[in-house]
Write an enzyme that holds these catalytic residues in place. Sequence first.
Site, PDB file in Angstrom:
ATOM      1  N   PHE A 255      31.421  41.774  29.141  1.00 48.66           N
ATOM      2  CA  PHE A 255      31.037  43.123  29.566  1.00 48.66           C
ATOM      3  C   PHE A 255      29.703  43.127  30.324  1.00 48.66           C
ATOM      4  CE2 PHE A 255      28.495  46.444  27.057  1.00 48.66           C
ATOM      5  CZ  PHE A 255      28.478  47.378  28.085  1.00 48.66           C
TER       6      PHE A 255
ATOM      7  N   GLY B  95      38.398  37.276  24.257  1.00 45.02           N
ATOM      8  CA  GLY B  95      39.301  38.178  24.952  1.00 45.02           C
ATOM      9  C   GLY B  95      38.693  38.756  26.210  1.00 45.02           C
TER      10      GLY B  95
ATOM     11  N   LEU C 199      24.056  34.711  27.772  1.00 44.34           N
ATOM     12  CA  LEU C 199      24.650  35.877  27.126  1.00 44.34           C
ATOM     13  C   LEU C 199      25.828  35.525  26.225  1.00 44.34           C
ATOM     14  CD1 LEU C 199      23.537  36.852  30.144  1.00 44.34           C
ATOM     15  CD2 LEU C 199      24.541  38.996  29.432  1.00 44.34           C
TER      16      LEU C 199
ATOM     17  N   SER D 209      19.257  40.207  20.109  1.00 43.03           N
ATOM     18  CA  SER D 209      19.758  41.457  19.533  1.00 43.03           C
ATOM     19  C   SER D 209      18.586  42.323  19.095  1.00 43.03           C
ATOM     20  CB  SER D 209      20.665  41.166  18.335  1.00 43.03           C
ATOM     21  OG  SER D 209      21.053  42.373  17.721  1.00 43.03           O
TER      22      SER D 209
ATOM     23  N   TYR E 153      24.932  37.492  11.633  1.00 46.86           N
ATOM     24  CA  TYR E 153      24.808  37.643  13.086  1.00 46.86           C
ATOM     25  C   TYR E 153      23.349  37.812  13.489  1.00 46.86           C
ATOM     26  CZ  TYR E 153      24.532  40.128  17.505  1.00 46.86           C
ATOM     27  OH  TYR E 153      24.160  40.531  18.769  1.00 46.86           O
TER      28      TYR E 153
ATOM     29  N   ARG F 224      21.416  55.579  16.770  1.00 47.15           N
ATOM     30  CA  ARG F 224      21.301  54.351  17.544  1.00 47.15           C
ATOM     31  C   ARG F 224      20.624  54.674  18.870  1.00 47.15           C
ATOM     32  NH1 ARG F 224      22.385  52.780  13.268  1.00 47.15           N
ATOM     33  NH2 ARG F 224      23.948  51.245  12.585  1.00 47.15           N
TER      34      ARG F 224
END
Length: 328
Positions: free
Chosen positions: A12, A37, A82, A126, A151, A218
């Site tokens: 993306f 995917g 990335l 992140s 993560y 968020r």
Amino acid sequence: MMRTLVTGAAGFIGSTLVDRLLEEGHQVTGVDNLSAGSPTANLGSAHRHNRPGRFTFVAVDVRHPTLSDIVAESNPDVVFHLAAQVDVRKSVDDPQHDARNNVLGTINLLEASRRARVPRIVYAASGGSRYGSPATLPTTEDATADPLSPYAVSKVAGELYMRAYADMYGLAPICLALANVYGPRQDPNGEAGVVTIFGSAMMSGRPTTIYGDGTATRDYVYVDDVVNAFVCAADTPITTTGTFNIGTGVQTTVTELHQLIAAAVGASRPPDHAEARTGELHASALDPTQAGRVLGWKPDTDLAEGIERTVDWLRALLDPHPAALVQA
């Protein structure tokens, strides 16, 4: 013209960055194993508008030993890293798989970059998870890293390895702590990407679900603004290193986000509610002041405008061949 290499190039954010780099006249080598995917369709415009030799795509995992040869052959001025396993719940279910991708993959890339004498690496860190549950919002880079999921730990480990390689070998890493990125090409069928998940469900008449009471917040930052941050980092003097927050500093509740998406889609069905998910942060927002001061970056896209653009893309994705208009 810069020679660049982008890992996660079919994803993306990665594919949007590839398009931007090609538009600016740079040479791009894209690397992606396509395991998440990530559709090769994301690179359609890169292939269509590619002048001979400007864009090369290699389907390879960043953990693979051949990555070293790929980096050496492309001889990049800048590596944009990335590629990652980005699903928090998958990291909880299989932390070893998460670490193999995010920690060992990053080390393999750093080793390849060291051997090829790459001067600059820009790393997608992140921001939404690195600070845990900070006492003050929006959070600045001075806040203590407090990762609360496998993560988040793996992504912070990547930052620490970047810093170690900077000290040991003179690499110049810039780590961009990304807030919640949204926009065209985000997978509407994935676990992340609430804007495309809500938007596609509304367009298809399916129910939408808010976990918790809808007050969780968020910091949503549009993909084109994030890509601009990567470009700003690449253009920054080589003496600049460190971690920079890439967000808007604005908290948006899930309920407010749902309302904005419903307005853009033209949907009126209220959301369903389910119990809040265990372990998810209640509030998050990143202070981008330092990125503005050092990198010359700022977010330009209003949330409502970004959602409109994303909804337009979703419409084309879900109905690529709209019925022709017939004049009487």
